[in-house]
Design a protein around this motif. Structure first.
Motif, PDB file in Angstrom:
ATOM      1  N   ASP A   1      29.096  20.420  -3.317  1.00 51.69           N
ATOM      2  CA  ASP A   1      29.984  20.861  -2.241  1.00 51.69           C
ATOM      3  C   ASP A   1      29.195  21.503  -1.101  1.00 51.69           C
ATOM      4  O   ASP A   1      29.536  21.339   0.076  1.00 51.69           O
ATOM      5  CB  ASP A   1      31.031  21.847  -2.776  1.00 51.69           C
ATOM      6  N   ALA A   2      28.132  22.221  -1.445  1.00 46.21           N
ATOM      7  CA  ALA A   2      27.307  22.852  -0.402  1.00 46.21           C
ATOM      8  C   ALA A   2      26.632  21.789   0.466  1.00 46.21           C
ATOM      9  O   ALA A   2      26.630  21.893   1.700  1.00 46.21           O
ATOM     10  CB  ALA A   2      26.264  23.774  -1.044  1.00 46.21           C
ATOM     11  N   ILE A   3      26.093  20.756  -0.150  1.00 46.72           N
ATOM     12  CA  ILE A   3      25.441  19.694   0.623  1.00 46.72           C
ATOM     13  C   ILE A   3      26.460  18.952   1.482  1.00 46.72           C
ATOM     14  O   ILE A   3      26.200  18.638   2.647  1.00 46.72           O
ATOM     15  CB  ILE A   3      24.682  18.727  -0.316  1.00 46.72           C
ATOM     16  N   LYS A   4      27.624  18.692   0.921  1.00 46.58           N
ATOM     17  CA  LYS A   4      28.677  18.030   1.704  1.00 46.58           C
ATOM     18  C   LYS A   4      29.024  18.865   2.942  1.00 46.58           C
ATOM     19  O   LYS A   4      29.145  18.332   4.054  1.00 46.58           O
ATOM     20  CB  LYS A   4      29.914  17.835   0.830  1.00 46.58           C
ATOM     21  N   ALA A   5      29.152  20.190   2.771  1.00 48.51           N
ATOM     22  CA  ALA A   5      29.466  21.072   3.904  1.00 48.51           C
ATOM     23  C   ALA A   5      28.353  21.070   4.943  1.00 48.51           C
ATOM     24  O   ALA A   5      28.610  21.151   6.144  1.00 48.51           O
ATOM     25  CB  ALA A   5      29.742  22.489   3.399  1.00 48.51           C
TER      26      ALA A   5
ATOM     27  N   ASP B   1      28.598  19.636   8.901  1.00 51.80           N
ATOM     28  CA  ASP B   1      28.256  20.636   9.914  1.00 51.80           C
ATOM     29  C   ASP B   1      29.212  21.838   9.880  1.00 51.80           C
ATOM     30  O   ASP B   1      29.560  22.390  10.921  1.00 51.80           O
ATOM     31  CB  ASP B   1      28.226  19.995  11.312  1.00 51.80           C
ATOM     32  N   ARG B   2      29.648  22.234   8.685  1.00 50.54           N
ATOM     33  CA  ARG B   2      30.548  23.381   8.526  1.00 50.54           C
ATOM     34  C   ARG B   2      29.820  24.662   8.160  1.00 50.54           C
ATOM     35  O   ARG B   2      30.383  25.738   8.243  1.00 50.54           O
ATOM     36  CB  ARG B   2      31.591  23.064   7.461  1.00 50.54           C
TER      37      ARG B   2
ATOM     38  N   LEU C   1      29.281  30.101   6.562  1.00 51.34           N
ATOM     39  CA  LEU C   1      30.256  29.314   7.315  1.00 51.34           C
ATOM     40  C   LEU C   1      29.996  29.450   8.811  1.00 51.34           C
ATOM     41  O   LEU C   1      29.654  30.527   9.295  1.00 51.34           O
ATOM     42  CB  LEU C   1      31.679  29.782   7.014  1.00 51.34           C
ATOM     43  N   LYS C   2      30.182  28.378   9.550  1.00 50.40           N
ATOM     44  CA  LYS C   2      30.021  28.428  11.005  1.00 50.40           C
ATOM     45  C   LYS C   2      31.235  29.049  11.681  1.00 50.40           C
ATOM     46  O   LYS C   2      31.124  29.648  12.739  1.00 50.40           O
ATOM     47  CB  LYS C   2      29.757  27.034  11.561  1.00 50.40           C
ATOM     48  N   SER C   3      32.408  28.871  11.071  1.00 52.45           N
ATOM     49  CA  SER C   3      33.643  29.453  11.608  1.00 52.45           C
ATOM     50  C   SER C   3      34.096  30.592  10.712  1.00 52.45           C
ATOM     51  O   SER C   3      34.144  30.434   9.489  1.00 52.45           O
ATOM     52  CB  SER C   3      34.749  28.402  11.678  1.00 52.45           C
ATOM     53  N   TYR C   4      34.436  31.698  11.319  1.00 48.27           N
ATOM     54  CA  TYR C   4      34.878  32.868  10.568  1.00 48.27           C
ATOM     55  C   TYR C   4      36.248  32.616   9.937  1.00 48.27           C
ATOM     56  O   TYR C   4      37.159  32.107  10.587  1.00 48.27           O
ATOM     57  CB  TYR C   4      34.960  34.089  11.497  1.00 48.27           C
TER      58      TYR C   4
END
Length: 185
Positions: free
Chosen positions: A34-38, A42-43, A69-72
């Protein structure tokens, strides 16, 4: 996405955009997949990596051990009313005798007396204390909870969750956990 905390699973610690874990208990972890997918979607940004790498015929990448995460994600102010969260609020301790064994929950004001199943009326209790109190009011049973039940905030549960660290913490995670612990000289 939650995974079992095992060094063999190479999970990634997930931080919010402010570099704080999304949750402490359970610790916010994603599987390496899941981490690689994210990463590819580009999340997230990779903050730290394991030595272990995965590869395809044309690409190789070290597995992320910490991602941000890129978005809070704004945490909910009030957590869901669940059995687990009641136990966490009460620190996995019977509110009548203090044991950590055989926990269930008790209505302080019994349902037969109009007591509701709410944060303000339910406490963690061991089975023996729950049976002893039965359907009585605290004054009838001469049993009062150690703390008055209340609706916790997410912050309250995070603070309590820090008291129960997972059975495994990767060294790369330590800098992002337990900011309020005393530093060694």
């Amino acid at each position: 996405m939650t995974v079992a905390v095992s060094p063999d699973g190479l999970p990634a610690l997930v931080l919010n955009a402010d570099y704080r874990p999304l949750s402490y208990y359970p610790l916010s972890l994603w599987s390496w997949q899941d981490a690689i997918k994210a990463v590819f979607l580009d999340r997230v940004n990779i903050v730290a990596e394991y030595e272990h790498a995965v590869s395809s015929p044309s690409f190789q990448m070290k597995l992320p051990s910490v991602v941000c995460l890129k978005s809070y994600v704004k945490p909910s102010r009030h957590p869901a009313f669940t059995r687990f969260n009641v136990f966490l609020r009460d620190r996995f301790q019977c509110q009548y005798c203090g044991t950590h064994e055989d926990l269930t929950f008790d209505h302080v004001t019994p349902r037969r007396c109009g007591g509701a199943t709410t944060w303000e009326n339910v406490v963690a209790a061991c089975s023996p204390c729950n049976l002893k109190k039965g359907g009585m009011l605290p004054r009838e049973a001469k049993m009062w909870p150690r703390q008055k039940p209340y609706q916790p905030t997410v912050h309250d549960l995070h603070n309590n969750g820090r008291l129960f660290p997972p059975n495994y913490l990767h060294e790369s995670w330590i800098d992002y956990l337990y900011w309020d612990v005393e530093l060694e000289p």
